[in-house]
Design an enzyme around this catalytic site. Structure first.
Site, PDB file in Angstrom:
ATOM      1  N   HIS A  68       0.817  -1.207   0.000  1.00  0.00           N
ATOM      2  CA  HIS A  68       0.000   0.000   0.000  1.00  0.00           C
ATOM      3  C   HIS A  68       0.854   1.261   0.000  1.00  0.00           C
ATOM      4  O   HIS A  68       0.498   2.258  -0.632  1.00  0.00           O
ATOM      5  CB  HIS A  68      -0.917   0.013   1.223  1.00  0.00           C
ATOM      6  CG  HIS A  68      -1.854   1.175   1.264  1.00  0.00           C
ATOM      7  ND1 HIS A  68      -3.017   1.219   0.536  1.00  0.00           N
ATOM      8  CD2 HIS A  68      -1.795   2.354   1.933  1.00  0.00           C
ATOM      9  CE1 HIS A  68      -3.636   2.365   0.759  1.00  0.00           C
ATOM     10  NE2 HIS A  68      -2.910   3.075   1.599  1.00  0.00           N
ATOM     11  N   HIS A 117      -9.818   3.347   0.228  1.00  0.00           N
ATOM     12  CA  HIS A 117      -9.897   2.868   1.606  1.00  0.00           C
ATOM     13  C   HIS A 117     -10.772   1.625   1.608  1.00  0.00           C
ATOM     14  O   HIS A 117     -11.701   1.479   2.402  1.00  0.00           O
ATOM     15  CB  HIS A 117     -10.457   3.953   2.539  1.00  0.00           C
ATOM     16  CG  HIS A 117      -9.593   4.193   3.742  1.00  0.00           C
ATOM     17  ND1 HIS A 117     -10.069   4.241   5.019  1.00  0.00           N
ATOM     18  CD2 HIS A 117      -8.250   4.372   3.860  1.00  0.00           C
ATOM     19  CE1 HIS A 117      -9.075   4.462   5.866  1.00  0.00           C
ATOM     20  NE2 HIS A 117      -7.963   4.552   5.183  1.00  0.00           N
TER      21      HIS A 117
END
Length: 767
Positions: A68, A117
């Site tokens: 990420h 998200h």
């Protein structure tokens, strides 16, 4: 707050791992695998440091080298966005900063970015979505801009699936609750349902901010002796290993591990009221020019903020971790460095300006603490309880992580999928069957009105919203005197990308580009959020590589540089990945928002023109999904030259007052666009399909590079002359009139019946 001092002492003083201890105990076993590192990555860290890492160093490398944060599997493909970037006079800040910045004229600059998200929003829908909004808002704030609007492209599993009823209401409430409390209008986005997102919802959040050119700020720590100030909320245990770890691994197969993911680091907990204070406080310190460099604390928390600031600066940094204000005194140094607690920022401030900086923070009731300073070295040094626990070259943490050339291969099933042509599917052949097909399409979850969702968002707070969903693009007025404005649209079609990821990515860009132009704005720049399965799966990696190649090629052709974005991998449950879903956001500028073009038909007697060419293109179409649950064939062809030409005509028509309404054609084709424009404006339309055309193809084809426009009769000649001169096909297909959609010779459906079909679906499923 009361704490157990004995417990805190036991956890800290007896387990502290100093740099000296790391040198003295080279063979100490460390939990590198549990922190998500591979063996070769751990060995590389030891090579960089010349010793084993301390526990704090291991924590920092593990979160910063996660998929990420480091983009280790995607970097080699993302480089194309720079290598193929078109020349742009408007681009002020490009890829590599918190967000891209674009010149929109009159001394104004606009910054915008979209991020994901996804995984946190599945684990904890409300907080996952809320903190997604909060994080992207701080990215925009960190560039020096005042955030002025948000958007939210969302994707969920089947609309009638029980887990969609668990996830969607929480996500929508989180997006609306956080944004509404911040006082930011939510001006657009998407809501898409598909079984492929079951267990892997996509929650992408976009924010746009406005500033003057001279107010741009960058994330760097420069100036020996300058102080490093952490300000905002206290650091807590929420979000330890949060998005940085959670978004770097697939979820377990629910059949083996229940209905929730097995790996569940704490999801961050947001406080929008604290963020609002943080925004106003930050803007005031910007106005007084008190900041040398600034960075928000998002994924990887302090590990990211300190290493990135130091890496981008001209020296080193020393941090006293004991100075970090905590909500939980029992947190270990590793936990403090990994925590992703929200509403925090880190600023680099000259010593003689620290007092004023702290005064402004106190005025806004924002906690601020000096935690370190810029040094004349080239190391990031962190101390805890008088001991050195971190001594690393900051670039190796922030910018020189692993780079993987993941193997990728065209999936063995791709040929069969593309050969499964929707031409074989049974089609409506009679007027009655066409009528029923239209109503079924309009009432389907993906084409139905999303007002049940969007009504939970404040779209007009601040008073500068010009257009908002369900319009083709959201539009915000930038300057109240000159009416300068910007428009934004986000689009993506995972069904198209599954059929052909190269073309699918280009179609996402083309639709967002077309949506911006349809409102009258000139497209300028692009942000993207690339949502894919596991990079360790060669098929998913091929999809990603092809999508990047397609998007980079299309941005070059359209002259719209990529300013930044986000990659979200591991959107996969067990062996089942989501459809490849590149979401593309396009920003455009309009000189005068009073000249914008809405999508609704409001001028009775206006003439309707179809711009562009219609071909039989039904692969991945909304009709094939609704009527047959089918996905196969090839997606519509992309003609980027036509897209540019269409945009030029739409912008010129808006600017010169030739259009009362415009709506791009995409999912559902011409008939869906007509229904949406009729319902939006409250007037019907009489349509005459061109002679010799197949009514079904004319109504349901999803050929690109098309729009339907409403032209006042007084402007017909001027408009058609413009189209003819530019070489854009413009076919007159009807007139705005009455209270029904009347396709002459085929069917007529009253607006009341269409509205009921469109507006009842989502409340019935989710309300």
């Amino acid at each position: 707050m009361t704490t157990d001092a004995g417990t805190a002492s036991e956890r800290v003083s007896t387990t502290i791992d100093t740099v000296k201890r790391a040198v003295d105990t080279p063979g100490l076993a460390q939990p590198w695998a549990e922190l998500g590192l591979k063996r070769d990555e751990y060995d590389r860290i030891r090579e960089i440091l010349g010793r084993r890492p301390t526990g704090a160093e291991l924590a920092m490398y593990s979160v910063m080298w996660s998929e990420h944060c480091s983009y280790k599997s995607s970097k080699v493909h993302l480089r194309q966005f720079g290598e193929k970037a078109p020349p742009s006079d408007a681009l002020l800040v490009g890829i590599g900063e918190n967000a891209g910045v674009v010149d929109v004229g009159q001394g104004y600059a606009v910054t915008f970015k979209v991020e994901s998200h996804n995984h946190p929003s599945y684990v904890e829908p409300y907080q996952g979505a809320a903190t997604g909004v909060g994080g992207i808002v701080r990215d925009i704030l960190a560039m020096g801009a005042r955030p002025v609007a948000v958007m939210d492209p969302l994707r969920f599993g089947a609309a009638d699936h029980p887990d969609t009823r668990r996830v969607l209401p929480g996500v929508v409430a989180g997006v609306g609750g956080y944004g509404n409390c911040l006082g930011l209008p939510n001006i657009g986005g998407e809501v898409v349902f598909d079984p492929c997102y079951q267990g892997n919802p996509l929650v992408n959040a976009l924010c746009v901010g406005v500033m003057r050119h001279e107010d741009i700020h960058l994330a760097k720590a420069s100036g020996v002796g300058n102080k490093v100030i952490l300000y905002g909320a206290r650091t807590g245990g929420d979000g330890i290993g949060g998005v940085s770890v959670l978004a770097s691994e697939t979820f377990a197969d629910p059949s083996a591990a229940g209905t929730r993911p097995a790996k569940r680091p704490a999801v961050q907990v947001g406080d929008p009221f604290q963020e609002k204070l943080l925004i106003e406080c930050t803007l005031e310190v910007f106005r007084e020019k008190l900041v040398v460099g600034i960075q928000d604390l998002g994924g990887a928390g302090l590990s990211c903020a300190t290493s990135e600031l130091a890496s981008a600066g001209s020296g080193g940094m020393r941090v006293e971790l004991d100075s970090v204000p905590l909500r939980d005194a029992t947190l270990s140094p590793e936990e403090i460095l990994m925590s992703e607690s929200q509403e925090r920022m880190c600023a680099v401030v000259e010593p003689d300006k620290v007092e004023r900086f702290l005064e402004i923070c106190e005025k806004w009731d924002v906690l601020a603490t000096v935690i370190g300073e810029v040094t004349d070295g080239d190391r990031l040094e962190i101390h805890w309880r008088g001991e050195q626990i971190v001594d690393v070259p900051p670039r190796t943490v922030a910018h020189e992580g692993p780079v993987y050339q993941r193997p990728y291969a065209r999936p063995v099933w791709q040929d069969a999928l593309q050969a499964d042509d929707p031409a074989k599917l049974s089609r409506p052949g009679t007027p009655e069957e066409l009528r029923e097909a239209v109503l079924s399409l309009v009432a389907s979850p993906n084409q139905a009105s999303k007002s049940w969702i969007t009504s939970q968002y404040d779209r007009y707070v601040l008073g500068n919203t010009v257009l908002a969903q369900p319009e083709d693009s959201g539009m915000i007025r930038v300057d109240e005197e000159t009416n300068l404005g910007v428009a934004l649209a986000t689009d993506g079609n995972g069904r198209y990308a599954k059929l052909d990821p190269y073309t699918g990515a280009q179609l996402a860009l083309a639709e967002a580009y077309r949506n911006v132009a349809a409102s009258g704005a000139t497209p300028l720049a692009v942000t993207n959020c690339l949502n894919f399965g596991s990079p360790e799966d060669p098929a998913a990696m091929w999809q990603f590589a092809e999508a990047c190649r397609g998007l980079a090629d299309a941005c070059l052709a359209l002259g719209t540089p990529v300013t930044g974005g986000n990659v979200s991998f591991y959107n996969q449950t067990g062996e089942v990945a989501i459809h490849p879903t590149p979401v593309v956001g396009v920003l455009g500028v309009i000189d005068d928002v009073t000249r914008r073009t809405p999508m609704g038909f409001t001028g009775e007697g206006d003439l309707l023109f179809l711009l562009g060419d219609t071909r039989e293109e039904l692969g991945g179409s909304a009709w094939s999904e609704v009527a047959h649950g089918h996905l196969g064939g090839l997606p519509p062809a992309v003609d980027l030259d036509r897209e540019r030409l269409l945009a030029e005509v739409l912008v010129a028509g808006s600017r010169d007052g030739m259009l009362d309404a415009a709506h791009d054609l995409s999912d559902g084709g011409l008939v869906q666009a007509l229904v949406e424009s009729c319902l939006r404006g409250g007037l019907g339309a009489r349509i005459v399909l061109p002679e010799g055309t197949d009514p079904f193809v004319a109504l349901f084809s999803e050929s690109t590079g098309r729009a339907v426009v409403a032209v006042p009769r007084s402007e017909e000649l001027r408009f058609t002359d413009m189209c003819r001169a530019r070489g854009l096909p413009a076919t007159r297909i009807g007139v705005v009139d009455g209270d029904s959609l009347d396709v002459q010779g085929q069917f007529s459906i009253g607006l009341g019946e269409l509205r009921e079909a469109s507006e009842s679906t989502i409340p019935a499923l989710l309300g």
